[in-house]
Design an enzyme around this catalytic site. Sequence first.
Site, mmCIF file in Angstrom:
data_model
loop_
_atom_site.group_PDB
_atom_site.id
_atom_site.type_symbol
_atom_site.label_atom_id
_atom_site.label_comp_id
_atom_site.label_asym_id
_atom_site.label_seq_id
_atom_site.Cartn_x
_atom_site.Cartn_y
_atom_site.Cartn_z
ATOM 1 N N GLU A 302 40.981 45.631 37.619
ATOM 2 C CA GLU A 302 39.755 45.527 37.476
ATOM 3 C C GLU A 302 39.006 46.349 36.316
ATOM 4 O O GLU A 302 37.877 46.812 36.300
ATOM 5 C CB GLU A 302 38.853 45.840 38.698
ATOM 6 C CG GLU A 302 38.876 47.263 39.029
ATOM 7 C CD GLU A 302 40.103 47.697 39.981
ATOM 8 O OE1 GLU A 302 40.008 48.698 40.515
ATOM 9 O OE2 GLU A 302 40.942 46.999 40.241
ATOM 10 N N HIS A 326 37.323 38.927 43.938
ATOM 11 C CA HIS A 326 37.665 40.469 44.160
ATOM 12 C C HIS A 326 37.581 41.079 43.103
ATOM 13 O O HIS A 326 37.004 42.365 42.950
ATOM 14 C CB HIS A 326 39.279 40.543 44.711
ATOM 15 C CG HIS A 326 39.689 41.893 45.228
ATOM 16 N ND1 HIS A 326 39.434 42.261 46.387
ATOM 17 C CD2 HIS A 326 39.904 42.917 44.474
ATOM 18 C CE1 HIS A 326 39.751 43.474 46.458
ATOM 19 N NE2 HIS A 326 39.921 43.892 45.239
ATOM 20 N N GLU A 327 38.248 40.864 41.851
ATOM 21 C CA GLU A 327 38.057 41.836 40.765
ATOM 22 C C GLU A 327 36.742 41.780 40.145
ATOM 23 O O GLU A 327 36.191 42.911 39.817
ATOM 24 C CB GLU A 327 38.975 41.153 39.560
ATOM 25 C CG GLU A 327 40.570 41.272 39.976
ATOM 26 C CD GLU A 327 41.240 42.379 40.769
ATOM 27 O OE1 GLU A 327 40.534 43.691 40.280
ATOM 28 O OE2 GLU A 327 42.159 42.324 41.255
ATOM 29 N N HIS A 330 34.615 44.487 41.917
ATOM 30 C CA HIS A 330 34.875 45.657 41.517
ATOM 31 C C HIS A 330 33.512 46.006 40.482
ATOM 32 O O HIS A 330 33.583 47.209 40.148
ATOM 33 C CB HIS A 330 36.102 45.926 41.010
ATOM 34 C CG HIS A 330 37.238 46.187 41.921
ATOM 35 N ND1 HIS A 330 37.260 47.397 42.795
ATOM 36 C CD2 HIS A 330 38.198 45.613 42.448
ATOM 37 C CE1 HIS A 330 38.082 47.412 43.546
ATOM 38 N NE2 HIS A 330 38.988 46.363 43.481
ATOM 39 N N GLU A 349 38.108 50.088 47.601
ATOM 40 C CA GLU A 349 38.677 48.946 47.992
ATOM 41 C C GLU A 349 37.965 48.035 49.501
ATOM 42 O O GLU A 349 37.829 47.005 49.743
ATOM 43 C CB GLU A 349 39.970 49.137 48.454
ATOM 44 C CG GLU A 349 40.885 49.157 47.058
ATOM 45 C CD GLU A 349 40.832 47.791 45.943
ATOM 46 O OE1 GLU A 349 40.578 46.702 46.595
ATOM 47 O OE2 GLU A 349 40.899 48.206 44.796
ATOM 48 N N ASP A 369 40.105 34.036 52.771
ATOM 49 C CA ASP A 369 40.782 35.380 53.158
ATOM 50 C C ASP A 369 40.492 35.921 54.485
ATOM 51 O O ASP A 369 41.358 36.342 55.035
ATOM 52 C CB ASP A 369 40.334 36.402 52.152
ATOM 53 C CG ASP A 369 41.303 37.398 51.700
ATOM 54 O OD1 ASP A 369 42.642 37.168 52.085
ATOM 55 O OD2 ASP A 369 41.107 38.613 51.715
ATOM 56 N N TYR A 377 43.403 43.835 59.492
ATOM 57 C CA TYR A 377 42.418 44.128 58.275
ATOM 58 C C TYR A 377 42.287 45.550 57.891
ATOM 59 O O TYR A 377 42.247 46.399 58.596
ATOM 60 C CB TYR A 377 41.055 43.454 59.067
ATOM 61 C CG TYR A 377 40.871 41.918 59.339
ATOM 62 C CD1 TYR A 377 40.630 41.298 58.235
ATOM 63 C CD2 TYR A 377 41.608 41.654 60.279
ATOM 64 C CE1 TYR A 377 40.971 39.882 58.544
ATOM 65 C CE2 TYR A 377 41.628 40.060 60.699
ATOM 66 C CZ TYR A 377 41.201 39.319 59.627
ATOM 67 O OH TYR A 377 41.281 38.179 59.619
#
Length: 613
Positions: A302, A326-327, A330, A349, A369, A377
Amino acid sequence: MASGEPSPGTGAARRPLHSTQAVDVASASNFRAFELLHLHLDLRAEFGPPGPGTGSRELSGTAVLDLRCLEPEGAAELRLDSHPCLEVTAAALRRELPGSEEPPAEPVSFYTQPFSHYGQALCVSFPQPCRASERLQVLLTYRVGEGPGVCWLAPEQTAGKKKPFMYTQGQAVLNRAFFPCFDTPAVKYKYSALIEVPDGFTAVMSASTWEKRGPNKFFFQMCQPIPSYLIALAIGDLVSAEVGPRSRVWAEPCLIDAAKEEYNGVIEEFLATGEKLFGPYVWGSRYDLLFMPPSFPFGGMENPCLTFVTPCLLAGDRSLADVIIHEISHSWFGNLVTNANWGEFWLNEGFTMYAQRRISTILFGVDPDDTYNETPYEKGFCFVSYLAHLVGDQDQFDNFLKAYVHEFKFQSILADDFLDFYLEYFPELKKKRVDIIPGFEFDRWLNTPGWPPYLPDLSPGDSLMKPAEELAQLWAAEELDMKAIEAVAISPWKTYQLVYFLDKILQKSPLPRGNVKKLGETYPSISNARNAELRLRWGQIVLKNDYQKDFWKVKEFLHNQGKQKYTLPLYHAMMGGSEVAQTLAKETFASTASQLHSNVVNYVQQIVAPKGS
């Protein structure tokens, strides 16, 4: 609220942080003794042969650190994080002099001290101690060749196979092998860089702005403070394409059309949803993606303004875009609000996983996801979900996340800083003492290993997953009921449903004789897929069932990419399979080792030929 420095962009006083007293056992530096105001790198890249000596591949030049002394009694020495692969050849000190605009830089002595297997201390001695609050500038001349922070790829490790490539990977403690620094997430600073490259190469960095200076030089500036691990550089045969009003993709020429087609328009959609949920995107005017060479061993990194991603994300159908979400997440969690040391990594995270799933849920209805991930998890994500559950209202918790980002932006914090703010924001929860509910104590979440005491409700995904599970059961039968199988239409299924289906098939493998052959013939969209997640699982199924007719697909996949997530499971499956599969592993490794990242080579070596075997 106690007085402190004003927040960037606001007139508000900043709260005192627990993190200001936190230690970082992974840093050899005296980062509490100085404020790092700015870093400038002036480097030249040479693509020569591996190893030491004149003309070998290396980065060389200077690092200039602008500092202010924070020690009340002054300081006689600056200690930075460094690495044995990084050779400092000279050090100079420039100090404030009354009436002098640009005081001269005086040579000073320096030495190194052992620290750990991942680095050493670089100690710069001052002839006279610097005074409290004094500003000074330290200039270091250095070079770095082979090492853990700077990765050099031969042409055969790239997609185009024509030119070499270089990139840096800072997280978690590797940028001390790129430039001398305070290599701790507790310290944030702005930086600039001037990078000289050979003819025909382009440099890109994790920076707010960049400009080309002459035929071979590129100048970069990061206008917001970031920790050392987020400074990233890549040099190669690179071109770019616009994919939105504030987004661009970079790649080797042979990949750029696929990258543009796959991600045109979608990055802006992801960014806009993130801004709606978590506040403004503060990292300048652009969010760029760099599609790395196939040997890049990670899914993504990221780096602000320039996320590094695997070319495996070029699936042709945007089915792996969750990695991009996801990135992008960040940008708020990790890059803007950062864990103060790596023991608090869940703050980066855990919040990012929660943010990714919020963005995905808003855009796609059910987050893929959530529905198919059968592993325990992520504990950080579960804790954030538990805190949202305590609030009981999603809109209220979304507003809290936006306030949290605003409160701690550009700072590095500990869990205690976050939890203090959470309980202040929701005083009714503080009054209920939710932090000490038996079995769900905050301290237990943070400090007790094992299964999370709370798991989020995943029942919305049941209706999507149940047909996949039932279909897998049909394929595991001794006598296939093709009428029942053909009654299930998988063409409308999303990739995550197909992945879940294949995971179930793999769990039930080996299947009765002939079933895998029939499975591949019935679903050519799976057995001939170009999507990396499907190719991985089909390869695992083929190997587990010793279906040798499709072994060539495993070999082809391993020749086309070197991502650790896909490469290692397939080698494990081959070495755990038949003699033919084991031979395939050894032959494939022998022919692809030169294409792989050195870390991946070491891991595969241990799988194929373990020490002592």
